[in-house]
Motif scaffolding. Structure first.
Motif, mmCIF file in Angstrom:
data_model
loop_
_atom_site.group_PDB
_atom_site.id
_atom_site.type_symbol
_atom_site.label_atom_id
_atom_site.label_comp_id
_atom_site.label_asym_id
_atom_site.label_seq_id
_atom_site.Cartn_x
_atom_site.Cartn_y
_atom_site.Cartn_z
ATOM 1 N N HIS A 173 -17.224 2.664 1.965
ATOM 2 C CA HIS A 173 -15.592 2.706 1.943
ATOM 3 C C HIS A 173 -15.433 1.153 1.476
ATOM 4 C CE1 HIS A 173 -16.586 2.686 6.036
ATOM 5 N NE2 HIS A 173 -15.483 1.831 6.359
ATOM 6 N N TYR A 201 -12.965 8.566 0.992
ATOM 7 C CA TYR A 201 -13.849 7.331 0.447
ATOM 8 C C TYR A 201 -14.456 7.737 -0.960
ATOM 9 C CZ TYR A 201 -12.025 4.242 4.155
ATOM 10 O OH TYR A 201 -11.150 4.034 4.951
ATOM 11 N N PHE A 241 0.704 -1.057 -0.020
ATOM 12 C CA PHE A 241 -0.088 -0.102 -0.190
ATOM 13 C C PHE A 241 0.930 1.305 0.017
ATOM 14 C CE2 PHE A 241 0.399 -0.848 4.466
ATOM 15 C CZ PHE A 241 0.723 0.605 5.238
ATOM 16 N N PRO A 293 -3.524 -0.672 -3.258
ATOM 17 C CA PRO A 293 -4.360 0.255 -2.314
ATOM 18 C C PRO A 293 -3.318 1.440 -1.889
ATOM 19 C CG PRO A 293 -3.967 -2.214 -1.513
ATOM 20 C CD PRO A 293 -3.273 -1.854 -2.473
ATOM 21 N N ALA A 314 -9.021 -6.375 3.837
ATOM 22 C CA ALA A 314 -9.664 -4.817 4.369
ATOM 23 C C ALA A 314 -8.889 -4.387 5.367
ATOM 24 C CB ALA A 314 -10.901 -5.008 4.563
ATOM 25 N N ASP A 353 -8.516 3.897 -0.655
ATOM 26 C CA ASP A 353 -8.923 2.840 -0.291
ATOM 27 C C ASP A 353 -8.799 2.586 1.303
ATOM 28 O OD1 ASP A 353 -8.719 0.843 -2.520
ATOM 29 O OD2 ASP A 353 -6.881 2.091 -2.972
ATOM 30 N N GLY A 354 -8.253 3.809 1.879
ATOM 31 C CA GLY A 354 -8.141 3.730 3.286
ATOM 32 C C GLY A 354 -7.425 5.258 3.691
ATOM 33 N N LYS A 411 -12.461 -3.150 -5.552
ATOM 34 C CA LYS A 411 -11.198 -3.274 -6.307
ATOM 35 C C LYS A 411 -10.847 -4.698 -6.453
ATOM 36 C CE LYS A 411 -8.472 0.974 -6.247
ATOM 37 N NZ LYS A 411 -7.029 1.445 -5.622
ATOM 38 N N ARG A 412 -11.247 -5.421 -5.299
ATOM 39 C CA ARG A 412 -10.745 -6.842 -5.231
ATOM 40 C C ARG A 412 -12.083 -7.880 -4.998
ATOM 41 N NH1 ARG A 412 -5.366 -6.349 -1.611
ATOM 42 N NH2 ARG A 412 -6.613 -4.854 -0.482
ATOM 43 N N ARG A 426 -14.161 -1.869 -0.363
ATOM 44 C CA ARG A 426 -13.204 -1.921 -1.519
ATOM 45 C C ARG A 426 -12.914 -3.284 -2.008
ATOM 46 N NH1 ARG A 426 -14.668 2.184 -2.206
ATOM 47 N NH2 ARG A 426 -13.402 4.307 -2.176
ATOM 48 N N ILE A 427 -13.711 -4.393 -0.808
ATOM 49 C CA ILE A 427 -13.180 -5.654 -1.187
ATOM 50 C C ILE A 427 -14.637 -6.442 -0.858
ATOM 51 C CG2 ILE A 427 -11.871 -7.914 -0.183
ATOM 52 C CD1 ILE A 427 -10.064 -6.054 0.849
ATOM 53 N N THR A 453 -14.100 -0.688 9.093
ATOM 54 C CA THR A 453 -13.482 -1.205 8.230
ATOM 55 C C THR A 453 -14.857 -2.037 7.482
ATOM 56 O OG1 THR A 453 -11.418 -1.214 8.635
ATOM 57 C CG2 THR A 453 -11.838 -2.660 6.973
#
Length: 666
Positions: free
Chosen positions: A260, A162, A112, A146, A407, A167-168, A288-289, A262-263, A192
């Motif tokens: 937020h 976000y 990241f 990320p 995550a 991603d964070g 994203k994933r 992303r997974i 998260t």
């Protein structure tokens, strides 16, 4: 993903706060003391409980990475031209950037990166906000690495981070600017989150119910959208009904707007067409994933739920999927092979990772091997003991745990390994088809088991019949800690006896520790290992066993004790108290004063370790021994020669309780 960065002048106070932040759920701390020497880094690390060291990423003095078993390194821009230390694949490499263009020029691929400044910095005067924020969203969505927002981030503007596509977050000034408010500031940050698109299992063992249970146990919120509704109980599956595609699309639109996530984890789907639509929808909304658990049939089903009759589409779908987690039958059905070489070719072609689960592999009776196949990289194998009863929902547990760990900021190898260990704990929770919940699932929790350390029984025979007789007597007498010591035996012999002891200890909710042999621990599912001064390093044992297992160390000097402390040992055995015939190679006798001296040294440490005295101790010694400052006693020969082994164990327990001064309460 949330990261906290230490202030440049961090000292003991900030280390104490860091310890509390970890307890509050922080998973990543960057230890960055730009102008400080190695001694300041060591001082900080010694103040933080060793059980949290793997959550710390260090920005300098990379030699401490191994000394303290840290989680990875942060590479500032000033060090990018220097050779990096060799980093294990389960450790993080991170860096900071001031523009996305810098990513392409990096001599390494970070797990990241921190992009700053996003807003006006709190800790650096004149460090002003990025004027190009509005242009970042499209670019961030296309970057697989990320990217975390840094600089001026507070609870008030995290939502904006976000929304932009980060991603964070990485915070520094907001946490540390007002002394005494660090914990409350951290609590104000949002949880998260991951997304689960999976079936609904009415008996609660699998599907979205399992995903919620797993994610929340790791401190992650799980947003769920059911893809199928099943008609089943824990031992019988009869049918399933697909939820309407409009229902799924509407929920995705609503729940992925402005959050937020992303997974995403995808489980049971009614068709590849539905899977394709879901992948498209979540990708367009910032995920994203994607992790896909390619379920063909439910555990209790006699027929397939999803027939892989259009396998030609899988290759195209894999280009949009980050990880697929098939078991052996599913892998054979979807890809037509379980050959490592052939799967590697598929992975290299599509860019999708495959985690081939080994639970169905019948050739290995000792252990389960999961194989992670990565694009253009060497495969990795993760291992746990094969023990416990079959369970409903193991695949769901594994995939949702991987999603949760990702995550939180773990790299993929560590996420896969930790998820495998979680499944192993679930398998051994009890004998029912459904995994235990709540207190029952926590039965093998390390922190809870360490409370049994106050009386430890160490075996001293390789005769199976005599071994089981003695251990049964100890357990009948109230002992709850068995340490299997077979100095001149092989791993195979320790494994055979260890399995029998594992079953016996489970009946009494007792701890099983195996001396010196990590491989035997992996094969038997024992609760941990005890390492002598000349055995494997506790750091190496921890990498093999994970943070859920107990690791004990033998100590005879203050140097031994400090080494065990730095290496993250969960408890130490100190001795010998007096001459004993149960050990062939005896260290120097410590006596009461020697044990007391080590106990005093132990309590100078920021986090004193549970300390157990060993070596020729009798019932009459208990009060004297406990007065030295130890918190427990290990016995062997005194029990073996007794005509009433259960009675003498009960006597030791009574005397320890009477003499306990409250030292090193776990």
């Amino acid at each position: 993903m949330q990261v906290v960065i230490t202030p440049p002048e961090a000292s003991r106070y900030e280390a104490e706060i860091a310890d509390k932040l970890f307890e509050e759920g922080l998973h990543t701390l960057i230890l960055r003391l730009p102008v400080k020497g190695v001694d300041k880094y060591v001082s900080f690390l010694e103040e933080v409980s060793s059980c949290h060291h793997h959550k710390i990423i260090i920005s300098d003095h990379y030699g401490l990475l191994e000394d303290f078993d840290l989680g990875g390194i942060y590479v500032p821009s000033s060090k990018r031209h220097l050779p990096l230390p060799i980093i294990a694949s389960q450790r993080i490499i991170s860096t900071g950037i001031h523009s996305l263009d810098e990513l392409s020029d990096l001599p390494f691929t970070p797990d990241f990166a921190l992009l700053s400044p996003v807003f006006d910095s709190i800790s650096k005067s004149g460090y002003l906000a990025n004027a190009q924020l509005s242009q970042l969203k499209e670019r961030l969505a296309a970057i697989p690495t990320p990217i975390l927002a840094m600089g001026g981030v507070t609870s008030a503007n995290i939502a904006r981070c976000y929304e932009i596509g980060f991603d964070g977050i990485a915070v520094l000034g907001d946490i540390w600017e007002k002394k005494g408010l660090e914990i409350s500031r951290f609590r104000a940050y949002p949880d998260t989150e991951i997304l689960s698109l999976a079936g609904h299992d009415p008996c609660g063992g699998a599907g979205i119910t399992a995903d919620i249970r797993v994610a929340e146990s790791l401190g992650v919120r799980c947003v769920t959208i059911p893809t199928t509704l099943t008609v089943q109980r824990k031992d019988l599956f009869t049918s399933s009904v697909a939820t309407e595609e409009n229902y799924i699309a509407d929920n995705l639109s609503l729940n992925l707007a402005g959050n937020h996530i992303r997974i995403a984890k995808i489980g049971m789907v009614p068709s590849l067409r539905t899977l394709s639509l879901m992948i498209k929808e979540v990708k367009e909304r910032g995920v994203k994933r994607i992790i896909w658990d390619p379920i063909i049939s439910a555990t209790a089903a006699e027929r397939t739920v999803l027939a892989p009759d259009r396998c030609d589409e899988i290759t195209d779908l894999m280009r949009s999927i980050y990880l697929i987690t098939p078991n052996l039958p599913e892998c054979k059905a979807w890809f037509g092979t379980v050959s490592e070489d052939e799967l590697q070719n598929i992975v290299d072609d599509t860019g999708c990772h495959i985690l081939l689960k080994g639970g169905h592999h019948v050739e290995s009776s000792d252990k389960v091997y999961d194989l992670l196949i990565r694009p253009y990289q060497s495969p990795m194998t993760f291992t746990v003991a094969r023990h416990g009863a079959p369970k409903h929902g193991t695949g769901c547990t594994l995939s949702s745990a991987i999603a949760s760990y990702l995550a939180l900021g773990h790299d993929l190898p560590r996420a896969c390994q930790e998820a495998q260990r979680m499944v192993s704990r679930m398998m051994s929770s009890h004998s029912d088809l459904l995994p235990a919940v709540g207190l029952k699932l926590a039965r093998r929790d390390k922190k809870r088991l360490l409370r049994y350390h106050k009386l430890q029984y160490i075996t001293n025979t390789d005769d199976p019949r005599l071994l089981m007789k003695r251990c049964s007597a100890v357990l009948e007498g109230g002992g709850r800690w068995i340490q299997l010591r077979l100095k001149d035996s092989t791993t195979e012999q320790r494994t055979i006896l260890g399995r029998r002891l594992r079953e016996l200890c489970d009946q009494y909710d007792a701890v099983l520790i195996i001396d010196d042999d990590v491989e035997a621990v992996l094969r038997t599912g024992a609760d941990g290992v005890h390492l002598g001064r000349e055995d494997m390093s506790p750091l190496d044992a921890r990498r093999l066993l994970g943070h859920g297992k107990i690791i004990g160390s033998t100590c005879n000097t203050s140097e031994d004790l400090l080494r065990a402390y730095h290496c993250g040992s969960d408890y130490v055995g100190v001795g010998p108290f007096r001459m004993t015939t149960t050990k062939k190679r005896l260290a120097p006798i410590l006596g009461g004063e020697g044990v007391k001296s080590l106990a005093i040294f132990n309590y100078t440490l920021r986090h004193p370790m549970p300390m157990v005295a060993i070596g020729g101790i009798t019932l009459e010694d208990v009060e004297t021994i406990m007065d030295t400052g130890v918190s427990g006693i290990a016995v062997s020969g005194v029990v073996d020669i007794s005509q009433d082994m259960s009675g003498i164990c009960a006597g030791f327990i009574t005397q320890i309780k009477k003499s306990d001064r409250g030292h090193a309460v776990v």
